[in-house]
Design an enzyme around this catalytic site. Structure first.
Site, PDB file in Angstrom:
ATOM      1  N   LYS A 111      61.240 -81.355 -25.978  1.00 11.08           N
ATOM      2  CA  LYS A 111      60.228 -80.432 -26.479  1.00 11.08           C
ATOM      3  C   LYS A 111      60.368 -79.129 -25.696  1.00 11.08           C
ATOM      4  O   LYS A 111      60.088 -79.081 -24.490  1.00 11.08           O
ATOM      5  CB  LYS A 111      58.818 -81.009 -26.292  1.00 11.08           C
ATOM      6  CG  LYS A 111      57.740 -79.981 -26.610  1.00 11.08           C
ATOM      7  CD  LYS A 111      56.339 -80.475 -26.359  1.00 11.08           C
ATOM      8  CE  LYS A 111      55.401 -79.296 -26.151  1.00 11.08           C
ATOM      9  NZ  LYS A 111      54.014 -79.692 -25.942  1.00 11.08           N
ATOM     10  N   GLY A 172      45.339 -76.903 -24.651  1.00 10.74           N
ATOM     11  CA  GLY A 172      44.188 -77.370 -23.873  1.00 10.74           C
ATOM     12  C   GLY A 172      42.863 -76.727 -24.226  1.00 10.74           C
ATOM     13  O   GLY A 172      41.859 -76.992 -23.582  1.00 10.74           O
ATOM     14  N   ALA A 198      49.287 -78.515 -29.952  1.00  6.57           N
ATOM     15  CA  ALA A 198      48.311 -77.773 -29.144  1.00  6.57           C
ATOM     16  C   ALA A 198      47.141 -77.233 -29.968  1.00  6.57           C
ATOM     17  O   ALA A 198      47.322 -76.769 -31.096  1.00  6.57           O
ATOM     18  CB  ALA A 198      48.941 -76.593 -28.403  1.00  6.57           C
ATOM     19  N   GLY A 199      45.960 -77.347 -29.379  1.00  7.39           N
ATOM     20  CA  GLY A 199      44.769 -76.751 -29.966  1.00  7.39           C
ATOM     21  C   GLY A 199      43.798 -77.741 -30.574  1.00  7.39           C
ATOM     22  O   GLY A 199      42.643 -77.402 -30.820  1.00  7.39           O
ATOM     23  N   ASN A 220      47.422 -83.809 -26.360  1.00  7.78           N
ATOM     24  CA  ASN A 220      47.266 -84.415 -25.036  1.00  7.78           C
ATOM     25  C   ASN A 220      45.806 -84.332 -24.577  1.00  7.78           C
ATOM     26  O   ASN A 220      45.096 -85.334 -24.487  1.00  7.78           O
ATOM     27  CB  ASN A 220      48.194 -83.719 -24.039  1.00  7.78           C
ATOM     28  CG  ASN A 220      48.265 -84.421 -22.680  1.00  7.78           C
ATOM     29  OD1 ASN A 220      49.247 -84.295 -21.961  1.00  7.78           O
ATOM     30  ND2 ASN A 220      47.252 -85.158 -22.283  1.00  7.78           N
ATOM     31  N   THR A 221      45.339 -83.099 -24.354  1.00  5.58           N
ATOM     32  CA  THR A 221      44.019 -82.916 -23.747  1.00  5.58           C
ATOM     33  C   THR A 221      42.894 -83.516 -24.592  1.00  5.58           C
ATOM     34  O   THR A 221      41.947 -84.085 -24.039  1.00  5.58           O
ATOM     35  CB  THR A 221      43.749 -81.415 -23.521  1.00  5.58           C
ATOM     36  OG1 THR A 221      44.903 -80.845 -22.899  1.00  5.58           O
ATOM     37  CG2 THR A 221      42.553 -81.191 -22.629  1.00  5.58           C
TER      38      THR A 221
END
Lengths: 269, 66
Positions: A111, A172, A198-199, A220-221
């Site tokens: 990635k 994040g 992301a987001g 992830n977050t």
């Protein structure tokens, strides 16, 4: 399948990245968890088959008494996707990928993310393009984190990236998908998988990404920082499946005014 | 001789190999990757590759990340 589900829906074509087929369209990171046990349980609950990791100096990031991340997230069970997080130049990203390939015995799926500045972690696209070119030339299979610019996404595909991964919102941030129209345009143009990376903040954000026609979502977050990460991992698994089903089903057109669901004829008053 | 390991100076016997360095770091048998002066040294060469004064060595592993 439950016993009551008598109707068989036509099967979806599974996600295929760089020639490998995956049943899950949810890709997850391994950062920001309390410990490795929680990481392992959340990933299991998510049903993800592709799992991202970061590459760092051995004197950083882990308690020496704890098992290694790759002992918990085994490369035999999961497709490990090393990232270039923290890289701000093409050179650093290429170095990181080479170390990752050595770390993972020649596994060449990466990635790529080259960041522009600390506050937004927005991708630096000129450096991303330079790094993608160098990595592809060196035999890497590049899944690329990028801005949601449809023309740059096409450019990355033409260069040979195996997946295009535009951000929905800053890494994040949990803000959800900020520009659905751009994501939609990227999806329409692409012949390689498009994944929102992301987001995403909660399950509905992931569903929206899938309803827009994305092939998957990387997060992830949203899972790791939920109050109950394992439960959120399960929610995300369901959200991805629901969004995909809704996309395949094809949503009804939006209308400004009401349209009665019950017939007007035959009323007795 | 002194080498830079993950950004810190470290004293090793002259002609020490990467395998010796990894042993000194108590990381023998761990899954890691090594770079010397920004070039990868494959695992298969750790026993033979001798370090030189001033070499910049990076020893990395996988940790949690998105």
């Amino acid at each position: 399948m439950t016993e009551t589900a008598e109707i068989q829906l036509p099967e979806d074509k599974p996600l295929e990245i760089a020639g490998k087929v995956y049943q899950s369209r949810l890709l997850v990171g391994t950062g920001k968890y309390h410990d490795l046990m929680e990481t392992g349980h959340a990933i299991e609950a998510s049903g993800a088959e592709i799992v991202t990791v970061a590459v760092r100096r051995t004197n950083l990031g882990q308690n020496p008494d704890e098992p290694n991340l790759l002992d918990v997230i085994s490369p035999e069970t999961y497709t490990i996707l090393p990232n270039t997080a923290g890289c701000y130049t093409a050179k650093d990203a290429v170095r990181t990928c080479k170390l990752a390939r050595e770390l993972l015995d020649g596994h060449d799926l990466v990635k790529l993310e080259v960041l522009g500045e600390h506050k937004t972690l927005y991708p630096n696209m000129p450096e991303t393009l330079a790094a993608a070119e160098a990595l592809i030339k060196d035999g890497f299979q590049v899944m690329v984190y990028c801005s949601d610019d449809p023309l740059l996404a096409m450019r990355l595909e033409e260069m040979g990236c195996v997946a295009i991964m535009p951000l929905g919102a800053p890494i994040g941030s949990g803000l959800g998908i900020q520009n659905r129209y751009n994501i939609r345009l990227i999806v329409e143009n692409a012949r390689v998988p498009v994944l929102v990376d992301a987001g995403v903040g909660t399950a509905s954000d992931a569903t929206i990404a899938m309803e827009l026609g994305c092939d998957g979502v990387l997060m992830n977050t949203a899972i790791a920082q939920a109050k109950d990460p394992i439960r959120m991992a399960n929610a995300m698994r369901l959200a991805i499946e629901s969004g995909r089903e809704a996309y395949l089903a094809g949503r009804m057109p939006k209308k400004l005014y009401a349209s009665a669901s019950s017939p007007i004829d035959g009323t007795f008053f | 001789m002194f080498v830079q390991v993950n950004g810190e100076a470290m004293e090793l016997p002259g002609g020490a190999t990467i395998a010796v360095l990894i042993d000194r770091l108590t990381l023998t048998g761990k899954r890691l990757a090594v770079e010397v002066n920004e070039d990868i040294v494959p695992r298969s060469q750790h026993e033979q590759f001798t370090l030189s004064e001033g070499d910049r060595v990076e020893v990395v592993h996988a940790i949690g990340g998105g």
